[in-house]
Design an enzyme around this catalytic site. Sequence first.
Site, PDB file in Angstrom:
ATOM      1  N   ARG A 121       0.824  -1.231   0.000  1.00  0.00           N
ATOM      2  CA  ARG A 121       0.000   0.000   0.000  1.00  0.00           C
ATOM      3  C   ARG A 121       0.843   1.260   0.000  1.00  0.00           C
ATOM      4  NH1 ARG A 121      -2.875  -2.897   3.963  1.00  0.00           N
ATOM      5  NH2 ARG A 121      -4.612  -4.006   3.001  1.00  0.00           N
ATOM      6  N   LYS A 143       2.941  11.727 -11.087  1.00  0.00           N
ATOM      7  CA  LYS A 143       2.066  10.940 -11.968  1.00  0.00           C
ATOM      8  C   LYS A 143       2.808   9.661 -12.327  1.00  0.00           C
ATOM      9  CE  LYS A 143      -0.840  14.086 -14.625  1.00  0.00           C
ATOM     10  NZ  LYS A 143      -1.112  14.518 -16.007  1.00  0.00           N
ATOM     11  N   GLU A 185      10.149  19.902 -24.430  1.00  0.00           N
ATOM     12  CA  GLU A 185       9.359  20.192 -23.217  1.00  0.00           C
ATOM     13  C   GLU A 185       9.847  21.488 -22.561  1.00  0.00           C
ATOM     14  OE1 GLU A 185       6.704  18.535 -22.289  1.00  0.00           O
ATOM     15  OE2 GLU A 185       6.890  16.495 -23.052  1.00  0.00           O
ATOM     16  N   LYS A 227       7.533  23.402 -13.254  1.00  0.00           N
ATOM     17  CA  LYS A 227       6.671  22.214 -13.082  1.00  0.00           C
ATOM     18  C   LYS A 227       6.249  22.086 -11.624  1.00  0.00           C
ATOM     19  CE  LYS A 227       5.095  17.862 -14.115  1.00  0.00           C
ATOM     20  NZ  LYS A 227       5.223  16.645 -14.871  1.00  0.00           N
ATOM     21  N   GLU A 237      -4.587  17.551 -10.745  1.00  0.00           N
ATOM     22  CA  GLU A 237      -5.209  18.021 -11.979  1.00  0.00           C
ATOM     23  C   GLU A 237      -6.720  18.185 -11.806  1.00  0.00           C
ATOM     24  OE1 GLU A 237      -3.388  15.995 -15.251  1.00  0.00           O
ATOM     25  OE2 GLU A 237      -4.428  17.244 -16.704  1.00  0.00           O
ATOM     26  N   ARG A 242      -3.103  22.462 -14.054  1.00  0.00           N
ATOM     27  CA  ARG A 242      -2.096  21.578 -14.627  1.00  0.00           C
ATOM     28  C   ARG A 242      -2.296  21.421 -16.141  1.00  0.00           C
ATOM     29  NH1 ARG A 242       0.476  16.553 -11.007  1.00  0.00           N
ATOM     30  NH2 ARG A 242       1.855  15.959 -12.677  1.00  0.00           N
ATOM     31  N   ASN A 246      -0.256  20.816 -20.952  1.00  0.00           N
ATOM     32  CA  ASN A 246      -0.591  20.044 -22.154  1.00  0.00           C
ATOM     33  C   ASN A 246      -0.436  20.840 -23.439  1.00  0.00           C
ATOM     34  OD1 ASN A 246      -1.169  17.674 -20.829  1.00  0.00           O
ATOM     35  ND2 ASN A 246      -3.239  18.354 -20.342  1.00  0.00           N
ATOM     36  N   HIS A 249       0.326  19.064 -26.561  1.00  0.00           N
ATOM     37  CA  HIS A 249       0.188  17.640 -26.259  1.00  0.00           C
ATOM     38  C   HIS A 249      -1.033  16.957 -26.860  1.00  0.00           C
ATOM     39  CE1 HIS A 249       3.609  18.161 -23.682  1.00  0.00           C
ATOM     40  NE2 HIS A 249       3.571  16.913 -23.289  1.00  0.00           N
ATOM     41  N   HIS A 253       0.034  13.947 -28.813  1.00  0.00           N
ATOM     42  CA  HIS A 253      -0.351  12.569 -28.488  1.00  0.00           C
ATOM     43  C   HIS A 253      -1.013  11.890 -29.673  1.00  0.00           C
ATOM     44  CE1 HIS A 253      -0.461  13.338 -23.871  1.00  0.00           C
ATOM     45  NE2 HIS A 253       0.691  12.813 -24.247  1.00  0.00           N
ATOM     46  N   HIS A 266       8.250  11.203 -28.008  1.00  0.00           N
ATOM     47  CA  HIS A 266       7.234  12.053 -27.384  1.00  0.00           C
ATOM     48  C   HIS A 266       7.565  13.534 -27.619  1.00  0.00           C
ATOM     49  CE1 HIS A 266       4.315  13.495 -24.503  1.00  0.00           C
ATOM     50  NE2 HIS A 266       5.277  14.165 -23.871  1.00  0.00           N
TER      51      HIS A 266
END
Length: 365
Positions: A121, A143, A185, A227, A237, A242, A246, A249, A253, A266
Amino acid sequence: MRIIRVRLAKRSYDIVVAKNAMGFLARYIRKLNIGESAYVITNNLIKRRCSSRLIRALQEAGLDFKIKIIPDTERSKSIPVLSSVINDLAKFDRKRRTFIIALGGGVVGDLSGLAASIYKRGIPYLQIPTTLLAQVDSAIGGKTALDLKEGKNLIGAFYQPRLVLSDVSLLKTLDQRQLRSGLAEVIKYGIIKDSSLFAYLEKEYKNILKAKPDVLEHVVAVSSRIKAGIVQADEREEKGLRTILNFGHSVGHAIEAASGFNRYTHGEAVGLGMLVALEISSRLRFISSLFESRVENLIKATGLPTLISGIALKDIMRAFYRDKKFCGSQNRMVLTRGLGRPEIVRDLPIALIETAITKRIISLD
Ligand SMILES: NC(=O)c1ccc[n+]([C@@H]2O[C@H](COP(=O)([O-])OP(=O)(O)OC[C@H]3O[C@@H](n4cnc5c(N)ncnc54)[C@H](O)[C@@H]3O)[C@@H](O)[C@H]2O)c1
Ligand SMILES: [Zn+2]
């Protein structure tokens, strides 16, 4: 050396950015009091290039450790690899308190963070990012993710590391393509948040691509601060803050997905996505053509691709609709009104998005 504190109440942690950051590891492990056994997750290439100083630091700290090798591919972000890691970790985790060290790029970081979040956990983990992309982006913010065949990053959790140790000297073995992808980025941060970072990149991008440590230390520290600030303000988010990360993105993506995730990295896809977002911003008269060219010139100068080849518009659009950033039936994109002035726009006319993408596609006939 620069230390950036990510302030998240009990989950706060430091990001240490330095040319010899690994030298601080032993002290941090003692100070954090996170355990006596380190389970290091990495791949063979990174182990060869980056692990000797880590091993020395762990020995210096008097820790037990094991190095777990995972395959060097995005496919490591999968349930079978997670399961192999967790089973092996359970065998290693005998008497002493165990924590995880993610030594690698975003793939190693995403998998390790998720393993740390679910084993018993939740056990502590440290990020030691070894790609520019991971140092400026994926290692920060908690994330974690695995991919499913239905899509990327569909399984995951928010789980913050206890420390991010960004040793920029590890980046000198990175190839140009990977450096450039991370740079995309960094350019994004300049556009959404920081005009002086953008101006710095215009002056110093060549030295970033040469992996000059002083320049890297500066861009990694500034990017990490940006960041960290956004993560602090909107950790999960939920407030839409946040979302500005993107920028570039949603179309990025879609380009990655439409090409089966192997044609563009990416960062390359994000570079293309940013060009599309600029084009739309310009057509909506959010920005001048002068500003559009300024950004395009920087992206071009770094050697990032500016044209999409071998992918059809319809495949990009199909992937765009499937993106999880698409809210219900409404599309949503981050556009720009200038440096430091992002704007989230909903329900853009599809024809406008298609025209902007088409402008970047190399026609096959
Ligand atoms: N969690 C997040 O917030 C977040 C954010 C952005 C991206 N990501 C994820 O990150 C992943 C991409 O990360 P990435 O770009 O770091 O790719 P990656 O982890 O695949 O690393 C790229 C390549 O560089 C090699 N490498 C790593 N360090 C090296 C070094 N120091 N010297 C030489 N080679 C080295 C790796 O072995 C790999 O072949 C994607 O899975 C993406 O979904 C996550
Ligand atoms: Zn990204």
